[in-house]
Design a protein around this motif. Structure first.
Motif, PDB file in Angstrom:
ATOM      1  N   ALA A   1      52.259  65.936 -24.803  1.00  0.00           N
ATOM      2  CA  ALA A   1      52.032  66.387 -25.848  1.00  0.00           C
ATOM      3  C   ALA A   1      50.652  65.847 -26.608  1.00  0.00           C
ATOM      4  O   ALA A   1      50.137  66.868 -27.195  1.00  0.00           O
ATOM      5  CB  ALA A   1      53.125  66.374 -26.777  1.00  0.00           C
ATOM      6  N   GLU A   2      50.290  64.814 -26.568  1.00  0.00           N
ATOM      7  CA  GLU A   2      49.431  64.302 -27.098  1.00  0.00           C
ATOM      8  C   GLU A   2      47.942  64.182 -26.097  1.00  0.00           C
ATOM      9  O   GLU A   2      46.952  63.463 -26.267  1.00  0.00           O
ATOM     10  CB  GLU A   2      49.565  62.786 -27.844  1.00  0.00           C
ATOM     11  CG  GLU A   2      50.686  62.882 -28.645  1.00  0.00           C
ATOM     12  CD  GLU A   2      50.799  61.590 -29.348  1.00  0.00           C
ATOM     13  OE1 GLU A   2      50.140  60.670 -29.343  1.00  0.00           O
ATOM     14  OE2 GLU A   2      51.917  61.185 -29.901  1.00  0.00           O
ATOM     15  N   ASN A   3      48.258  64.541 -24.716  1.00  0.00           N
ATOM     16  CA  ASN A   3      47.260  64.421 -23.764  1.00  0.00           C
ATOM     17  C   ASN A   3      46.579  63.130 -23.554  1.00  0.00           C
ATOM     18  O   ASN A   3      45.402  62.722 -23.613  1.00  0.00           O
ATOM     19  CB  ASN A   3      45.945  65.280 -24.020  1.00  0.00           C
ATOM     20  CG  ASN A   3      45.228  65.547 -22.932  1.00  0.00           C
ATOM     21  OD1 ASN A   3      45.653  65.558 -21.944  1.00  0.00           O
ATOM     22  ND2 ASN A   3      43.951  65.924 -23.178  1.00  0.00           N
ATOM     23  N   ILE A   4      47.480  62.039 -23.405  1.00  0.00           N
ATOM     24  CA  ILE A   4      47.177  60.479 -23.175  1.00  0.00           C
ATOM     25  C   ILE A   4      46.768  60.439 -21.705  1.00  0.00           C
ATOM     26  O   ILE A   4      47.859  60.592 -20.775  1.00  0.00           O
ATOM     27  CB  ILE A   4      48.433  59.881 -23.622  1.00  0.00           C
ATOM     28  CG1 ILE A   4      48.668  60.059 -24.930  1.00  0.00           C
ATOM     29  CG2 ILE A   4      48.045  58.351 -23.529  1.00  0.00           C
ATOM     30  CD1 ILE A   4      47.743  59.554 -26.166  1.00  0.00           C
ATOM     31  N   PRO A   5      45.668  59.943 -21.630  1.00  0.00           N
ATOM     32  CA  PRO A   5      45.380  59.530 -20.128  1.00  0.00           C
ATOM     33  C   PRO A   5      46.285  58.358 -19.655  1.00  0.00           C
ATOM     34  O   PRO A   5      46.650  57.429 -20.323  1.00  0.00           O
ATOM     35  CB  PRO A   5      43.907  58.802 -20.278  1.00  0.00           C
ATOM     36  CG  PRO A   5      43.506  59.503 -21.354  1.00  0.00           C
ATOM     37  CD  PRO A   5      44.671  59.621 -22.202  1.00  0.00           C
ATOM     38  N   VAL A   6      46.878  58.521 -18.344  1.00  0.00           N
ATOM     39  CA  VAL A   6      47.511  57.605 -17.716  1.00  0.00           C
ATOM     40  C   VAL A   6      46.947  57.161 -16.255  1.00  0.00           C
ATOM     41  O   VAL A   6      46.698  57.969 -15.543  1.00  0.00           O
ATOM     42  CB  VAL A   6      49.141  57.964 -17.374  1.00  0.00           C
ATOM     43  CG1 VAL A   6      49.883  57.119 -16.686  1.00  0.00           C
ATOM     44  CG2 VAL A   6      49.712  58.574 -18.523  1.00  0.00           C
ATOM     45  N   THR A   7      46.909  55.708 -16.057  1.00  0.00           N
ATOM     46  CA  THR A   7      46.279  55.360 -14.892  1.00  0.00           C
ATOM     47  C   THR A   7      46.703  54.086 -14.460  1.00  0.00           C
ATOM     48  O   THR A   7      47.731  53.400 -15.193  1.00  0.00           O
ATOM     49  CB  THR A   7      44.749  55.142 -14.968  1.00  0.00           C
ATOM     50  OG1 THR A   7      44.241  55.008 -13.578  1.00  0.00           O
ATOM     51  CG2 THR A   7      44.521  54.412 -15.855  1.00  0.00           C
TER      52      THR A   7
END
Length: 327
Positions: A58-64
């Motif tokens: 929903a918040e378009n948070i980058p995950v790596t």
């Protein structure tokens, strides 16, 4: 010792930068960086088991994923990250306490009673403000960590909240500790950039003959390639997760119930079983077969569901309701 402060707030770039310097330079480095809002999982973790996927999407948070082990961490503009890369003698490369000492020294000079505790934590009044991890490559070690300076701790908990009972795997689980921000203990307020400058000065004092470092165009191009080929990819960030089993039961307001059991290897669904009180059993195996062999990733699952005529297999289930079952 070469030192610099990254000009980028891109988590994918800064993690690629760590790998590039570790594997392509024979010199020692210390550098600092601040990432925009993002989640960084440990090398041996199951990404989906660590994050609040709905909120992340929903918040378009980058995950790596990073090179080192340990738990998942939240980065934002109130979090200062460091990376130390140092050559040494094999078997004696990892030393969390020694390499963290300049950080503790800097804070004590600001009259903040910072301590090294446990295996790799930095604390103030028993609360953790820095988690550290390491990765050994040949005759070098990379030690890096977060430093919560003025981070949004409420948002940290919201983005990392997940039901661990859904996932059964051998991945390393994050251990949630009581955390705090450095800024709360400063007698005189300073900015996070001022704090970064103080850390650079302390590392210069600790490692004499330190030199300011600047990337060449060739360096930047190589880092961008690592970022694109690795740190931006689903294969690294999700597919690298340990094999796992996923189980979930959804009880919908209409009285319908669905339960899923799924086995995932290298990010791909290899076994799938769905049971419930709203399934049309006659052709249901063909529905299950549609998902076998595809990635357990939200965008692909949703796209696959959208392409299916659900009325053939379920009594009054919407695409959104079915999607909720898979994560």
């Amino acid at each position: 010792m070469n030192y610099f402060i990254s000009e980028s707030n891109d988590p994918y770039f800064n993690l690629a930068c760590e790998e590039y310097l570790l594997k392509n330079y024979d010199e020692d480095f210390f550098f600092l960086y601040i990432n925009r809002d993002s989640l960084v999982v440990g090398k041996h973790q199951n990404t989906l088991a660590e994050i609040n996927l709905d909120r992340v999407n929903a918040e378009n948070i980058p995950v790596t994923r990073r090179l080192s082990g340990g738990g998942t961490v939240y980065h934002d503009f109130g979090n200062l990250n460091y990376c130390l890369i140092k050559k040494g003698e094999k078997g004696k490369l990892v030393d969390f306490k020694a390499y963290s000492q300049p950080i503790i020294n800097s804070l004590q000079k600001l009259n903040v009673n910072a301590k090294f505790e446990g295996k790799s934590d930095l604390t103030i009044d028993g609360k953790k403000f820095s988690g550290n991890a390491s990765h050994v490559y040949k005759n070098k070690v990379m030690q890096h960590g977060t430093m919560l300076f003025s981070s949004d701790l409420k948002r940290l908990n919201q983005l990392l909240k997940v039901n661990p009972l859904k996932y059964k795997d051998r991945g390393v689980r994050s251990i949630r500790s009581r955390v705090t921000n450095i800024a709360e203990y400063l007698s005189s307020p300073i900015s996070i950039t001022d704090f970064a400058d103080l850390l650079i000065q302390e590392f210069e004092n600790t490692y004499p003959n330190s030199t300011a470092f600047t990337f060449s165009e060739e360096d930047l191009n190589a880092i961008e390639k690592i970022k694109t080929d690795k740190f931006l990819t689903w294969q690294w960030n999700y597919g690298y997760s340990p094999n796992y089993q996923f189980e979930k039961l959804c009880a919908y307001s209409s009285g319908k119930i669905l339960e899923i059991e799924m086995k995932v290897e290298k990010g791909f669904i290899i076994e799938l079983e769905i049971t419930g009180n709203c399934i049309k059993r006659e052709q249901f195996q063909s529905f299950l077969d549609t998902f076998k062999g595809i990635s357990h990733i939200n965008t692909l699952i949703f796209k696959t569901i959208e392409l299916i005529n659900l009325d053939l297999y379920f009594n009054n289930i919407s695409s959104k309701e079915l999607y909720q079952l898979f994560f």
